[in-house]
Design a protein around this motif. Sequence first.
Motif: not given
Lengths: 200, 748, 248
Positions: B68, B75-77, C30-31, C135-137
Amino acid sequence: MIPGDFQPQKPTGTQLAKLGVLGVVLLGVFIGIVLVLTFVISSWLGRPVIFGHDGPDQPIEFPHETHVKELGMDCTFCHRNVEKEAAASVPAAGLCMTCHSAVGDELEGITKMRNLYEDGRSIHWVRVHRVPDHVHFVHEAHIRYFSEKEGIEAQEVCATCHGDVASMDKVQQNRSLKMGDCVNCHKQNNAPTDCATCHY
Amino acid sequence: MALTRRQFLTLMGGSAGAAVLFQACGLPEKELLIDSPAAMPEDLVSGIDNWYATASQQGGVSEGIVVRVMEGRAKKVEGNPDYPLNLGGHSALSEASLQGLYHPDRISAPLVRTGPRGSGEYREISWEDAVARLSTQLSDLKNSNEGNKAVFVSNPVGGHAGLVLDRFVGATGARHMAYEAVENNVLRNALKEVFGTDSIPEFDIDNSDFILSFGADFLSSWVSPTRYARGYGEFRQGHEHRGKLIHVDSRFSMTAANADQWIHVNPGTEGLLAMSIMQVLSATHSDPIYEQLDSDGILDTYSPANVADVVGVSPDVITKIAEDFSHSEHPIALGGGSAGAHTNGTQNLKAIYSLNRVVSNLGKKGGVLLNPEPPIDGVSAAKATSTFSEFHRLSEEMKAGNVSVLMVRDADIYYGMTDTADMKSALDSVPLIVSFGGMMDDTTSIADLILPQHHFLEDWGTDVPVAGPGYEMVGFQQPVVRPFFEHRGGNLGTKGFADILMTTAQVMGEDLGLSADTFKEVIRNDARKLYELNRGQVVSGSFEGFWNGVLQRGGWWDTGSKVTKEPAIKRLDGVDRAEFGGSNQEFYLQPFISTLGDGVGASLPWLQAMPDAISTATWQTWVEINHKVAEEKGISEGDVLEIRPSNGRVIRALAMPNPAVPPDIIGIPIGQGHRDGGRYSAGRGSNVLSVLDPQVDSDTGSLAWAATRANITMTGEWIRVPKFENTVPEFPRDEHHHIIEITSGDGH
Amino acid sequence: MVTADSNKWGMVVDVDRCTGCQGCVVACQSENNIPINLEEHFNQRRAIQWIRIERYWEGEYPDVKARFIPVMCQHCGNAPCEPVCPVYATYHNNEGMNVQVYNRCIGTRFCANGCPYHVRFFNFWEPEWPESLKNQLNPDVTVRSRGIMEKCSFCVQRIQRSTRESERDNEVLEDGDRGLNPACVNACATNALTFGNFNDPDSKVSKMKEEAMKEGGRGYRLMENLGTDTNVVYLKKVDESVEVTHGH
């Protein structure tokens, strides 16, 4: 006159002066408190009524009046996500360049923008409308609802919350955008008032 | 699970360099290019998310993923629901690749060492300079006919990256050795013997009804765990009859925990048990297959009565397993992991896989499906790695001065080799170590020159899996985000691994025969070959449509391309007794893979913080020990123990007693004890691989990593074990608190 | 089909499929922008996992079993956490979910005490990430500050986004849509987790629940005797070697 009884005395000049200074200081403090409270309370309730009446200065002056009123551009031309996604989005310099590669040579802001574009950098606009992190406002759903309800074009909906941006010298916040404002409107329109609609 | 139209639309191809795409807006190209994520002003945030398909091949495990991407940031896998190898699920390692991409300790430009080796003192140089330094050295060696003094040690690379690497070492005359800390040469060797195949076949766990697994921890770490786990779910509850899983292992692994029956055997006797099962079957079934298998008549020496004591399993149990196995409709026998990590590893696995020949499940539903050759000529799956013995020889050559340039890519030989192989000091005698690591690992941090490669989410590639799905497939790896260090400019930042090799060859004036200037073009040219095959799941009238199609779907596969030929049956060889390093030591030392793979995951905080399935321990190196043995010795949880094999090496680990560990076993997770690797792994825990005895499998020369014996001593120190257990109060289990309920029947 | 006014979101967890691999745990972190659980957080018993795998021992070597069960917020219809909150920061909404409103929460932690499933976690620290990892947030999820209670939300942000997008595009949001599913459900390799609308009789979860709750079916709820009326249905682990049909 009874000795030892209270003798009214005329205040001396210095005493009067001290009292006067104290009075002025107290008055000053009082006015200060009133000013601060007015500012704080009004900020809490909505936009500040004393300071910041104008919107903030932007790195490049962008006259909405010229673009919208005079040239008749749609809001959605630049804020092109507004009908699709959560954020209305502010365009990258590339979009400005579709016209401004040719027009506006004489303007200082245009030169600035072109330089940024050529360096591959972005314009760091100062944000005017902001809701806190724990509020998830979605432009798309609001535009969709109002344009269907009123039978109007998407861009005519914008003014409901943003006011007449086209006539603003600098863009400024028009509504309080506090939760009470949101909830009132949601109630009037039978929109969901479940907390999880916006807060997650 | 089928994709809905909405999802399909959002799985988009990255043909515009994977920038966030505006659909159908006809805007100038420049607007498509979002700023470097690090420098993006918040008002550009659009809230649009796109899911791009790509392939993850971390730690040698292939998985199709969709990522994503919002405003140019990943952001997300999630698992790619179409990808044949995982069909929607994904592993924690794939998820945590996001933390690899945005790791705070990534290397952002080529580096040249300025301080002493290992000091971490480096200076940034330009790519031009870095490539020049490498190519000069390689050219000099080649011109003086000493090309083979350059050695390229890489992880097992397949697909197009493997092709470019092959051409590169071919052109420069360097030697190539593939390295894995926990190698699967024994497995591949045994499979070749039994099934005549170079690849690892597909095990149709989904449709099987009886799985007999020997040492293969296939639900947690073995070969392709996400795919096997998917099959396992269906195996349990996807069909009318619930499948039965028997797991034979010397240690209580996660697969053992999920088995209907865990058969504990003495370490290294798995092959004897398999032979014994075959002996029972040959004695009770008259099938011509036994004459082919056992033309020498060796099976009778493995009768249950003969082997029971050595294996540690009663003859009745062996007979019962044999009957259950042969009476099942769709049985599969699997072997690997510790069963192959003994001095008799190949023999063990050959005996185990021969069980499949006995029940003739080859090519059948719920059986073993062989993989066809990859569809593009010259583009193969990763070849077998070099063995421990070969790397041991390499370390001797290094010391003898026969290695002038060592190039390493994703192969942490400083960390993964046992101390007895003396790799650490051997590396000191190599004049130039060049690493392509995008992050410091133990080997990269002693390198003289670092040419940092892209993270795989920023790079092109193809996935030709070693363990294919039973039909032809090529997964496509595309950049899903722009390179994170793009903002450092073209002269600094990172570059794609294959592109670095291609540039270096170009500077050297070597022709790699790829007829393309960039790695992307190499892949695109070969995609045309796939297109011309005119089959597979992506159908399009034009190559452009096909190319977008394969990128959108994450690859190309043709479910119709199965192998029908059955390889000849080979005669059984005997199974020797396993030998161990040391004999007086009290415990068998069993390393196992927990949450960090063979060490690749140690730098990623999600994996460090992910509880081990059995012990729930995190962030540390612990040692599993039987709770009663621990009690006798006065050891309690958190006591710091020293593990001492006979080779004189010592490591420390925290005691973690549990009721399932066999009394003569201690289990230690692989993956910690890095000298470097960023803030989350450096100096944390200890590395069990470093203390192993240099025992090798007699057929292949692979490290027999389960063949070490060790004593333990208490140090008197105590450290709290960071674990998830008791973070929340455990539910009481009584008649009032129904937590985990068990039923004996299926409810049907 | 999913319609906005008649949803009752829920989950079916097949314990017999679960292998205890912890894939769901990492996917959830992660989500949902869950802070990195550092070593000291575990040592202080303050690690945060909205979904967790409980591991139970039965017996000891050589006759030993380890049982795994994923536990997340059960989204009780009759939730013990709700009435104890003095500021109504947690409540039950009309889609069957137990909602945590971060901006209302003042951190009394009464709800965590009230929850029999121990699925509520408190932010004892301000969450911290190195700059680059930010950056992943996920921008769809609020980062909870110190002093706030948090727990599994059934990934409400995904429900909101996917329902809105399907309305926008005039499409039907189908049962089992991967955009609608919580992160753990999509991650689960064994398909042990199924998410859907219990109010839709044709949804997969409704059918599974109906089948499971029949006489002899495998369905049960965690600590059903408490009367919490959970929206998560569990399917029993099958073990032929065990004679009981009830937990012991």
